[in-house]
Design a protein around this motif. Structure first.
Motif, PDB file in Angstrom:
ATOM      1  N   THR A 189      94.873 -35.517 -46.380  1.00 30.00           N
ATOM      2  CA  THR A 189      95.343 -34.553 -47.354  1.00 30.00           C
ATOM      3  C   THR A 189      96.061 -33.365 -46.918  1.00 30.00           C
ATOM      4  OG1 THR A 189      93.601 -35.493 -48.712  1.00 30.00           O
ATOM      5  CG2 THR A 189      94.811 -33.390 -49.515  1.00 30.00           C
ATOM      6  N   ALA A 190      97.508 -32.801 -47.228  1.00 25.06           N
ATOM      7  CA  ALA A 190      98.052 -31.985 -46.775  1.00 25.06           C
ATOM      8  C   ALA A 190      97.801 -30.811 -47.682  1.00 25.06           C
ATOM      9  CB  ALA A 190      99.455 -32.299 -46.835  1.00 25.06           C
TER      10      ALA A 190
ATOM     11  N   SER B 183      98.118 -30.925 -37.797  1.00 30.37           N
ATOM     12  CA  SER B 183      99.253 -30.491 -37.886  1.00 30.37           C
ATOM     13  C   SER B 183      99.576 -29.289 -38.706  1.00 30.37           C
ATOM     14  CB  SER B 183     100.261 -31.621 -38.569  1.00 30.37           C
ATOM     15  OG  SER B 183     100.031 -31.710 -40.049  1.00 30.37           O
ATOM     16  N   VAL B 184     100.777 -28.528 -38.353  1.00 30.59           N
ATOM     17  CA  VAL B 184     101.074 -27.186 -38.751  1.00 30.59           C
ATOM     18  C   VAL B 184     102.646 -27.421 -39.227  1.00 30.59           C
ATOM     19  CG1 VAL B 184     101.220 -24.869 -38.545  1.00 30.59           C
ATOM     20  CG2 VAL B 184      99.296 -26.316 -37.703  1.00 30.59           C
ATOM     21  N   ALA B 185     103.177 -26.960 -40.469  1.00 28.25           N
ATOM     22  CA  ALA B 185     104.491 -26.708 -40.666  1.00 28.25           C
ATOM     23  C   ALA B 185     104.750 -25.592 -41.378  1.00 28.25           C
ATOM     24  CB  ALA B 185     104.945 -28.021 -41.425  1.00 28.25           C
TER      25      ALA B 185
ATOM     26  N   LEU C 145      96.093 -20.824 -41.415  1.00 25.19           N
ATOM     27  CA  LEU C 145      95.166 -21.483 -42.164  1.00 25.19           C
ATOM     28  C   LEU C 145      93.749 -20.607 -41.845  1.00 25.19           C
ATOM     29  CD1 LEU C 145      93.560 -23.600 -43.826  1.00 25.19           C
ATOM     30  CD2 LEU C 145      93.748 -25.018 -41.610  1.00 25.19           C
ATOM     31  N   THR C 146      93.112 -20.029 -42.563  1.00 21.63           N
ATOM     32  CA  THR C 146      91.677 -19.529 -42.232  1.00 21.63           C
ATOM     33  C   THR C 146      90.799 -20.230 -43.029  1.00 21.63           C
ATOM     34  OG1 THR C 146      92.634 -17.394 -41.881  1.00 21.63           O
ATOM     35  CG2 THR C 146      90.275 -17.405 -42.243  1.00 21.63           C
TER      36      THR C 146
ATOM     37  N   SER D 191     102.314 -25.760 -44.504  1.00 17.05           N
ATOM     38  CA  SER D 191     101.503 -27.173 -44.686  1.00 17.05           C
ATOM     39  C   SER D 191     100.829 -27.571 -43.590  1.00 17.05           C
ATOM     40  CB  SER D 191     102.649 -28.338 -45.131  1.00 17.05           C
ATOM     41  OG  SER D 191     101.977 -29.442 -45.290  1.00 17.05           O
ATOM     42  N   PHE D 192      99.541 -27.882 -43.823  1.00 14.39           N
ATOM     43  CA  PHE D 192      98.599 -28.040 -42.813  1.00 14.39           C
ATOM     44  C   PHE D 192      97.752 -29.561 -43.176  1.00 14.39           C
ATOM     45  CE2 PHE D 192      98.797 -23.520 -42.788  1.00 14.39           C
ATOM     46  CZ  PHE D 192      98.874 -23.371 -41.213  1.00 14.39           C
ATOM     47  N   LEU D 193      97.621 -30.136 -42.080  1.00 13.06           N
ATOM     48  CA  LEU D 193      96.648 -31.257 -42.217  1.00 13.06           C
ATOM     49  C   LEU D 193      95.502 -31.011 -41.402  1.00 13.06           C
ATOM     50  CD1 LEU D 193      98.770 -34.466 -41.839  1.00 13.06           C
ATOM     51  CD2 LEU D 193      97.836 -33.771 -43.911  1.00 13.06           C
TER      52      LEU D 193
END
Length: 244
Positions: free
Chosen positions: A140-141, A170-172, A178-179, A234-236
């Motif tokens: 879930t992104a 993943s990071v975009a 992200l904390t 956007s992070f997974l």
């Protein structure tokens, strides 16, 4: 959970999801046997439990050239201690999870000509093995700050700890951050949640595991929450929680 066939074992080490490159995962935990047999033992051995240990072993198909691939992750983590999470039947929120901080102590690759390139590796626990649940699914992104689903994991007794792992897969975006944090509540409303653990802000593929300090916590409901900043971030990520 009833009997089932192993078809969807999930394995996360640091910021790598090794599920798609794994075809065998084994988790072992054991207690040393310390013999205390004496002349009053009536002819039977007497044993005490000694030190506990944990080992996670995996093997599968070799891949490289990306921080999320097994070769890149194994070389980066080799000799280091980090977050490991394993799910025997998927990684849906509420699904069974095992988590620990483990030393990446070995890595083997290669085979005979004509074979699919394999790998084998293992991690040996540097913290206790906690049994709990997945608190955030890997697929879930997330693009904005939010909170996860509440889980009724129970209170933390004096001397026990809440363990929490965060695997950023993943990071975009531009300057994304992200904390993650772990919150507890007296009930499932989370009307006045208490932050129990806060992860280091992540802007790259990475992993971290934290634990509380051993004081008793009477709250029984738990969840992960996160703060996301940056331009078009956007992070997974996957997260697991467990008490030991």
């Amino acid at each position: 959970m009833g009997k089932f066939v192993l078809t969807n074992v999930r394995l996360f080490t640091g910021g790598a999801d090794l599920t798609g490159a794994s075809n065998k995962v084994e988790l072992t935990t054991k207690i040393e046997e310390k013999e205390t047999t004496n002349y009053s033992s009536n002819g039977y051995k007497e044993l005490l439990g000694g030190l506990a240990s944990t080992e996670i072993q995996g093997e599968g198909q070799w891949e490289a050239a990306d921080p999320s691939k097994v070769d890149d992750a194994s070389w980066t983590q080799l000799g280091g201690v980090g977050a490991w999470s394993m799910g025997p039947n998927g990684a849906a929120v509420g699904g069974l999870a095992y988590l620990t901080k483990a030393l990446r102590c070995d890595y083997k690759l290669g085979d005979a000509v004509g074979e699919v390139a394999p790998w084998t590796s293992s991690g040996k626990g540097s913290w206790p093995l906690a049994r709990g649940q997945f608190a955030h699914p890997p697929g879930t992104a997330r693009t904005a700050s939010g909170t996860g689903t509440g889980l009724n994991l129970g209170a933390v007794a004096l001397g026990k700890r809440m363990y929490a792992a965060l695997h950023v897969l993943s990071v975009a975006g531009t300057t994304p951050s992200l904390t993650g944090r772990v919150e507890s509540s007296v009930d499932n409303t989370f009307a006045s949640p208490t932050t129990r653990l806060t992860f280091t802000a992540a802007n790259t593929v990475s992993g971290e595991i934290l634990r509380t300090d051993g004081t008793a916590i009477t709250d029984t409901w738990w969840r992960v929450a996160w703060t996301i900043t940056g331009t078009s971030p956007s992070f997974l990520f996957a997260s697991t929680l467990g008490i030991w």
